[in-house]
Design a protein around this motif. Structure first.
Motif, PDB file in Angstrom:
ATOM      1  N   SER A 145       0.845  -1.189   0.000  1.00  0.00           N
ATOM      2  CA  SER A 145       0.000   0.000   0.000  1.00  0.00           C
ATOM      3  C   SER A 145       0.883   1.242   0.000  1.00  0.00           C
ATOM      4  O   SER A 145       1.670   1.453   0.926  1.00  0.00           O
ATOM      5  CB  SER A 145      -0.921   0.008   1.224  1.00  0.00           C
ATOM      6  N   SER A 173      -3.495   8.000   2.662  1.00  0.00           N
ATOM      7  CA  SER A 173      -3.485   7.475   1.300  1.00  0.00           C
ATOM      8  C   SER A 173      -3.246   8.621   0.324  1.00  0.00           C
ATOM      9  O   SER A 173      -3.935   9.656   0.371  1.00  0.00           O
ATOM     10  CB  SER A 173      -4.822   6.794   0.988  1.00  0.00           C
ATOM     11  N   PRO A 196      -3.401  10.932  -3.077  1.00  0.00           N
ATOM     12  CA  PRO A 196      -4.445  11.127  -4.085  1.00  0.00           C
ATOM     13  C   PRO A 196      -4.270  10.131  -5.231  1.00  0.00           C
ATOM     14  O   PRO A 196      -3.155   9.718  -5.556  1.00  0.00           O
ATOM     15  CB  PRO A 196      -4.210  12.562  -4.550  1.00  0.00           C
ATOM     16  N   GLU A 197      -5.380   9.766  -5.827  1.00  0.00           N
ATOM     17  CA  GLU A 197      -5.346   8.768  -6.889  1.00  0.00           C
ATOM     18  C   GLU A 197      -4.479   9.203  -8.062  1.00  0.00           C
ATOM     19  O   GLU A 197      -3.822   8.381  -8.705  1.00  0.00           O
ATOM     20  CB  GLU A 197      -6.764   8.445  -7.367  1.00  0.00           C
ATOM     21  N   GLU A 198      -4.467  10.538  -8.334  1.00  0.00           N
ATOM     22  CA  GLU A 198      -3.656  10.979  -9.462  1.00  0.00           C
ATOM     23  C   GLU A 198      -2.163  10.791  -9.205  1.00  0.00           C
ATOM     24  O   GLU A 198      -1.380  10.583 -10.126  1.00  0.00           O
ATOM     25  CB  GLU A 198      -3.950  12.447  -9.801  1.00  0.00           C
ATOM     26  N   LYS A 228      -0.932   8.261  -7.361  1.00  0.00           N
ATOM     27  CA  LYS A 228      -0.704   6.835  -7.573  1.00  0.00           C
ATOM     28  C   LYS A 228      -0.643   6.515  -9.061  1.00  0.00           C
ATOM     29  O   LYS A 228       0.199   5.726  -9.515  1.00  0.00           O
ATOM     30  CB  LYS A 228      -1.813   6.019  -6.921  1.00  0.00           C
ATOM     31  N   ALA A 229      -1.528   7.145  -9.818  1.00  0.00           N
ATOM     32  CA  ALA A 229      -1.530   6.908 -11.262  1.00  0.00           C
ATOM     33  C   ALA A 229      -0.242   7.423 -11.895  1.00  0.00           C
ATOM     34  O   ALA A 229       0.296   6.820 -12.831  1.00  0.00           O
ATOM     35  CB  ALA A 229      -2.750   7.580 -11.893  1.00  0.00           C
TER      36      ALA A 229
END
Length: 774
Positions: A733, A741, A743-745, A747-748
């Motif tokens: 993780s 966590s 931000p999704e951007e 991780k992308a």
């Protein structure tokens, strides 16, 4: 009496019985004494040569080294040149003035050509002779045997042996004490003395040790009749008499003196001996016979280990120099102490493996030095049970866990892993970050640090550098573009920096990438910045927070014990100052990590002090996000290169630190991190079974461990890290610095962008360093 002796032994030495893996070098079998029980001494006509040559000495020594020995036992007769012309001629022809002169040369050759540590049994010696030998031997041995004057009478065992006069032997032992030479002595039982005499002899030895502190062990040796001697028909000592004397020695002698009984002289009674009060088997050779008792072969290490385990003890290898003499440099010469530290663990015994932080493993040791696994100690299980129930541990409890981690490792590791599972589950976290070490110039000279450099000349692996503001911003933007969520900023204490310099460093990063988390500045840097501006530490921290500082690393902790800090970093913050700086950071709202740097000159009691100090502060502030054990990487560290430190912790000590950190801290600091740059990825992954739940950052650049000699690279890519975590059956993780966590951007971004980092610009440092950010 034997029960009291066992209790006293156990309170001083625990469950360990030691032995010394040695190679026996009989330098000469000529002797001016004629002890009536001895088969070692020979006449010149029965020998091929009066002395072994140096080539022969080295051949035996190298064979012992190849077999994993650490001790070279030089045994010889006493002053043979005073009796035999052949000895005088050989010494003169080979350029030696005396036997002791030749012993010195042999020790020098062993020290120069092998890794062995000489232990010298050269008989009664003058102060000058002992002083001559001291720089080239680790320890000295002289059996008192017996103080009974009756043994010198015509029908006595020592008739015709002038060096066996008790006063001569006691005088030599006293001289060794005055010269601070670690010394072994002992009694030979059953040669005509009685119990009253043995008690008197033990009391004399105790008095010598009380005065000088140099008697490291006392050998209780049982007489065994040998054919071809005048005492061939003399009765052997009974095992009951041997056991009584061992028990008496344990009760009479100071508690820190080891008591030994040779296992090859009582091969059928090893279990009784192990249960009698002794804590050492003496030297055991995998290569050479016992030349003094050739009829009694050494027991194999496996058999000796099995007998020791049957007595509820565990067998461990030691050096010829006992642990208490390794830490104080006044006891050992600079030529001997480094080779002792090279092969010892934190308890002063022989390292059980060749693993070293930052380096590939060299392979298993040549002889078995690891203990057999015992049934777990009830004491240790009780300590662990208290932690399962949530009870805090005392300092002595934590010390015991560290001291027994190589013996009770299964129980300790199981406890740590279970607590980890309960406290944080099966997820393994990591952060995508970049290290930026903006300068390696430092006005401090910490003995463990290979990273810092002085001005202006180039030193060590890297030139002194001081990066520009442009390069700092470029690295931050590059990290952001690669998907990083954090930059970790640390450097040396540059004499040209002031508090404004650190502020501008933060501002430069935030100006380039406002959303990048700035994790920056060790407590020492924070103190330096505050002092140069005349601010209190909390006021200065607020200045940095206004500039964009988000969290601080709890590095520079080293060992939070001022006895250790006085030797490894005497001019840095004290333990109390480090803790107060962390407390101040937590009070103003900054979270931090906590670290320990271990495996150099430190020991279990220091580690316990450190962990409990961190725990106490966490209970007060709750500001620590994670605890990071940092095994000492020795290769390029000045302390190690000067021969003043061990080569880092053993693998078991390192694993134990991670596990015990979880046990002691896991309920108040949820995250225990493994430093892959020091452990290597394989070992870091193994630590996931020992209480670890975080692998730190991918780093992108790493300078400090690399400067110390670590060879595990500067980056572990997020994709590779995730794959490795999945490969050991855990859930990866990605996290933020504060364990949220991303931000999704973000991780992308990391999934879409390969880690291709441009070369670093490392401009030569200048005195007016603060101008670099103009």
């Amino acid at each position: 009496m034997e029960g009291c002796a066992r209790e006293r032994r156990d309170s001083s030495f625990g469950r360990v019985i030691t032995y010394s893996p040695k190679v026996f070098i009989p330098l000469t079998q000529l002797c001016r004494d004629v002890c009536h029980y001895c088969t070692f001494a020979q006449s010149p006509s029965r020998l091929a040569a009066p002395y072994m040559t140096l080539d022969e000495v080295l051949a035996v020594a190298r064979e012992g080294q190849a077999a994993g020995c650490t001790e070279a036992l030089l045994t010889l007769g006493e002053k043979p040149e005073l009796r035999y012309k052949a000895a005088r001629v050989w010494l003169a022809e080979n350029g030696y003035s005396s036997t002791v002169d030749y012993v010195t040369a042999a020790c020098k050759a062993i020290v120069a050509e092998t890794t062995l540590i000489p232990h010298v049994n050269a008989g009664t010696l003058s102060r000058a002779e002992l002083a001559q030998l001291r720089p080239v031997m680790g320890s000295f041995g002289l059996m008192l045997e017996s103080g009974s004057p009756a043994l010198l009478a015509r029908d006595g065992a020592h008739f015709g042996s002038p060096d066996k006069k008790p006063w001569r032997r006691l005088a030599t032992l006293a001289r060794a004490g005055r010269l601070k030479i670690p010394t072994t002595t002992g009694l030979l039982l059953g040669i005509g003395e009685d119990r009253t005499q043995r008690i008197s002899d033990l009391k004399n030895i105790a008095r010598l040790h009380t005065k000088y502190g140099h008697i490291q062990e006392v050998i209780i040796q049982n007489f065994r009749a040998k054919s071809g001697t005048r005492m061939a028909n003399w009765p052997d000592v009974s095992v009951l008499e041997l056991l009584w004397t061992i028990a008496a020695a344990r009760l009479i002698l100071p508690a820190d003196i080891s008591i030994q009984a040779p296992p090859n002289l009582s091969p059928d009674d090893l279990l009784l001996l192990a249960d009698s009060g002794l804590n050492d088997w003496g030297g055991v050779s995998p290569v050479t016979p016992d030349h003094v008792n050739p009829e009694a072969p050494w027991p194999e290490i496996v058999r000796l280990s099995a007998a020791t385990e049957a007595a509820g003890k565990v067998l461990r290898a030691r050096l010829p120099v006992y642990a208490q003499y390794l830490n104080d440099p006044s006891w050992l010469d600079d030529r001997i102490r480094p080779r002792c530290l090279e092969v010892t663990d934190s308890e002063g015994r022989v390292r059980s493996d060749q693993w070293r932080p930052g380096e590939p493993e060299l392979g298993p040791p040549a002889v078995s030095k690891s203990p057999a696994l015992l049934s777990q100690s009830r004491e240790i299980l009780a300590i662990l049970d208290r932690r399962y129930r949530g009870e805090a541990l005392e300092h002595s409890d934590v010390v015991r866990l560290f001291q027994t981690v190589d013996i009770d490792r299964e129980a300790i590791y199981e406890c740590a892993n279970q607590l980890r599972s309960e406290q944080v589950g099966e997820t393994v976290t990591f952060v995508v970050n970049r290290n930026i070490n903006y300068t390696n110039v430092c006005k401090y000279s910490c003995a463990f640090c290979a990273f810092s450099k002085g001005l202006p000349k180039s030193e060590g692996r890297e030139r002194p550098y001081d990066i520009t503001g442009h390069e700092l911003a470029r690295r931050a933007s590059e990290a952001w573009g690669l998907g990083a969520t954090e930059v970790c900023l640390q450097g040396g204490i540059h004499p040209g920096y002031d508090g404004n310099t650190y502020r501008t460093i933060v501002e430069a990063v935030k100006a380039a990438e406002p959303e990048l988390h700035v994790h920056a500045f060790s407590p020492l840097e924070l103190h330096h910045g505050a002092e140069t501006l005349g601010l209190g530490i909390e006021d200065y921290l607020r200045v940095l927070m206004e500039a964009g500082l988000d969290t601080v690393p709890g590095t520079a902790a080293e060992i939070l014990d001022d006895r250790v800090r006085a030797k490894i970093c005497p001019d840095k913050l004290s333990a109390g100052q480090w803790l107060e700086t962390m407390a101040a950071a937590h009070r103003v709202g900054l979270r931090s990590t906590a670290t320990i740097m271990f495996g150099h000159i430190d020991h279990a009691e220091h580690w316990a002090t450190h962990l409990l100090a961190v725990r106490h502060l966490q209970l007060q502030t709750g500001g620590f996000t994670e605890f990071v054990p940092l095994p000492f990487v020795a290769r390029e560290a000045p302390l190690y290169r000067r021969g003043q430190a061990r080569p880092g912790p053993t693998r078991e000590e390192s694993r134990g630190m991670h596990a015990i950190a979880r046990i002691v801290l896991g309920d108040v600091i949820r995250n225990i991190q493994a430093s892959w740059t020091k452990l290597g990825p394989v070992e870091a992954l193994h630590c996931l079974n020992l209480g670890v739940n975080d692998l730190g950052g991918c780093l992108m650049n790493e300078s400090i461990s690399r400067a110390a000699g670590a060879g595990y690279g500067q980056c572990w890519s997020p994709a590779a890290m995730q794959s490795a975590i999945l490969g050991v059956g855990r859930v990866p993780s990605q996290r933020t610095t504060l364990y949220g966590s991303p931000p999704e951007e973000r991780k992308a971004q990391i999934q879409a962008t390969p880690l291709q980092i441009l070369p670093l610009e490392q401009p030569m440092a200048k005195i007016k360093a603060e101008k670099k950010l103009a």
